[in-house]
Design an enzyme around this catalytic site. Sequence first.
Site, mmCIF file in Angstrom:
data_model
loop_
_atom_site.group_PDB
_atom_site.id
_atom_site.type_symbol
_atom_site.label_atom_id
_atom_site.label_comp_id
_atom_site.label_asym_id
_atom_site.label_seq_id
_atom_site.Cartn_x
_atom_site.Cartn_y
_atom_site.Cartn_z
ATOM 1 N N LYS A 24 0.828 -1.217 0.000
ATOM 2 C CA LYS A 24 0.000 0.000 0.000
ATOM 3 C C LYS A 24 0.865 1.272 0.000
ATOM 4 C CE LYS A 24 -2.816 0.742 3.607
ATOM 5 N NZ LYS A 24 -2.673 2.000 4.372
ATOM 6 N N SER A 25 1.896 1.292 0.820
ATOM 7 C CA SER A 25 2.750 2.490 0.886
ATOM 8 C C SER A 25 3.399 2.758 -0.468
ATOM 9 C CB SER A 25 3.870 2.292 1.909
ATOM 10 O OG SER A 25 3.329 2.247 3.195
ATOM 11 N N ARG A 29 2.636 5.940 -3.052
ATOM 12 C CA ARG A 29 3.787 6.772 -3.444
ATOM 13 C C ARG A 29 3.975 6.759 -4.946
ATOM 14 N NH1 ARG A 29 4.315 5.685 1.627
ATOM 15 N NH2 ARG A 29 5.745 6.750 3.062
ATOM 16 N N GLY A 97 -4.887 7.971 5.555
ATOM 17 C CA GLY A 97 -4.002 8.944 6.190
ATOM 18 C C GLY A 97 -2.794 9.217 5.303
ATOM 19 N N ARG A 125 -8.619 12.106 12.734
ATOM 20 C CA ARG A 125 -7.156 11.988 12.884
ATOM 21 C C ARG A 125 -6.464 13.354 12.804
ATOM 22 N NH1 ARG A 125 -5.463 6.906 9.277
ATOM 23 N NH2 ARG A 125 -3.475 7.213 10.371
ATOM 24 N N GLN A 172 4.719 9.259 7.181
ATOM 25 C CA GLN A 172 3.763 10.115 6.478
ATOM 26 C C GLN A 172 4.189 11.579 6.591
ATOM 27 O OE1 GLN A 172 -0.096 9.150 8.064
ATOM 28 N NE2 GLN A 172 -0.205 7.230 6.934
ATOM 29 N N ASP A 322 2.071 -0.967 11.804
ATOM 30 C CA ASP A 322 0.757 -1.424 11.323
ATOM 31 C C ASP A 322 0.452 -2.866 11.731
ATOM 32 O OD1 ASP A 322 0.248 1.023 10.226
ATOM 33 O OD2 ASP A 322 0.913 0.477 8.216
ATOM 34 N N LYS A 349 -4.108 5.870 14.680
ATOM 35 C CA LYS A 349 -4.333 5.179 13.403
ATOM 36 C C LYS A 349 -5.820 5.223 13.019
ATOM 37 C CE LYS A 349 -0.072 4.411 12.937
ATOM 38 N NZ LYS A 349 0.649 5.178 11.935
ATOM 39 N N ARG A 399 -7.783 -3.310 9.832
ATOM 40 C CA ARG A 399 -6.872 -4.218 10.546
ATOM 41 C C ARG A 399 -7.541 -4.821 11.782
ATOM 42 N NH1 ARG A 399 -2.634 -3.565 7.210
ATOM 43 N NH2 ARG A 399 -2.076 -1.433 6.666
HETATM 44 C C1 S3P Z 1 2.560 4.841 6.179
HETATM 45 C C2 S3P Z 1 3.142 5.189 7.371
HETATM 46 C C3 S3P Z 1 2.605 4.785 8.669
HETATM 47 C C4 S3P Z 1 1.584 3.668 8.559
HETATM 48 C C5 S3P Z 1 0.635 3.854 7.430
HETATM 49 C C6 S3P Z 1 1.378 3.977 6.111
HETATM 50 C C7 S3P Z 1 3.161 5.333 4.921
HETATM 51 O O1 S3P Z 1 2.010 5.907 9.301
HETATM 52 O O2 S3P Z 1 0.878 3.516 9.766
HETATM 53 O O3 S3P Z 1 -0.269 2.761 7.342
HETATM 54 O O4 S3P Z 1 2.870 4.785 3.844
HETATM 55 O O5 S3P Z 1 3.970 6.279 4.996
HETATM 56 P P1 S3P Z 1 2.902 6.936 10.142
HETATM 57 O O6 S3P Z 1 3.993 7.330 9.245
HETATM 58 O O7 S3P Z 1 2.057 8.100 10.521
HETATM 59 O O8 S3P Z 1 3.366 6.172 11.340
#
Ligand code: S3P
Length: 442
Positions: A24-25, A29, A97, A125, A172, A322, A349, A399
Amino acid sequence: MKSLLKVNKKINSFNQEIKVDGDKSLSIRWVLLASQTIGRCRAYNLLMSEDVFAAIDTIKELGIKVKIYKDYCDIFGNGINGFKYKKNLTINAKNSGTLGRLILGLLIKSPQKIKLIGDKSLSKRDFSRVTIPLKKFGVKFFYKKKGKLPLSILGSKSFKNIKYLENRGSAQCKSSVMLAALNSSGTTFIKAKKSRNHSELIFKYLKIPIKIKKTKKYDFIDIKQPKKIKAFNYKIPGDISSSAFFIVLTVLTADSKLLIKNVNINSSRIGIILILKKMGAKIFLKNKKNYRGEKISDILIKSSKNLKAINCPPELNSSAIDEFLIIFLIAARAKGVSHFKNLSELNQKESPRLDFGSKILNMMGIKTELTKDSLKIHGQPNLKITKLITVKNYLKDHRIFMMSTIAALTCGGKWKIYDKDSINTSFPSFIKILEKINNKPL
Ligand code: S3P
């Protein structure tokens, strides 16, 4: 999809090979960075989940052309700060987020106000964690409720170079400022507590001028504005955060074995493997490869007896952030009292996961000691649940749903788990893969 899952029986032993959905990250991106390139970018195995679709819809609203095919997705970038959009634009980050925070970094030059909204969970959030550093660039924010969505952003004309201290270990926040640096002439200086480093690795791969100095606790990142970014293709590997549920399923199911193919094992993401191994789980990384700075491997898991409690080193928190819900489930089945500390971020979260995780363990008959930022779990290796457990009203946190499903399949009892649809935000194939492992419908 019916939104209630009933589980009345533990899963039988299995020996299977699976592949999980794309990371997902990396997917989010790729979508955001592709929009800043010149030319056609293509991604294979892009995660086709609601969070990623929200990212795609967002850049489409901002004038970027996107085409989705069966096996890949094409994005036609329009260059740095190349967004084109109508007046009074509203973009919707839905549950994500990552999207909500990262997109603001790309909007620091927007000549007109853009409104950012999200769903019920995202609107609870904290956004001040990104608006505070972005304001240093000269950007303006407007809110009804300080630091919360909905908010509007109005870009800056005169730019200041910024120095930013990221002290939460939040990728993030770090990434939002890194994306803003693409729009800021001069050098942006970031001192960031350790967190996942996918943005840094893609920046390097894209030859964006970035310098990184690592110390034990902090990374010092200097970014200069690139003239342009070349279009790029990317094969997204499997998501370790999605794999985590099947890793725990296998560890807790007798006489079972599972091979998960082609998973991202970036060292800033593998806290779950390090923690579970310390607790006695049998997990092996096979067939390791490098891909554009990322590490990828197959993960072999075997059922594991005699799990022991852990005093979890807080240095591992960010690389397992996560995965804590599912790690708590292992702690619930380990011998002794496990202790997880400095975890206030877990309550930031999609739902307050430290509180909710503890609550679900209590419903299972597990004793916990909860503070604002820590949890002690009194494990029961021979836990047998016989009562009915209902998991409802947990802010539709994906989750929470997946952790509860794995608990039901490994600890017994009768379970009614609501909000099955929530898996669509991060891992739409979750149930299908479980049914493959189970050899029959759930
Ligand atoms: C993520 C960073 C994490 C994670 C989120 C994805 C990202 O959050 O919990 O599911 O893709 O950069 P934080 O960076 O706020 O901890």
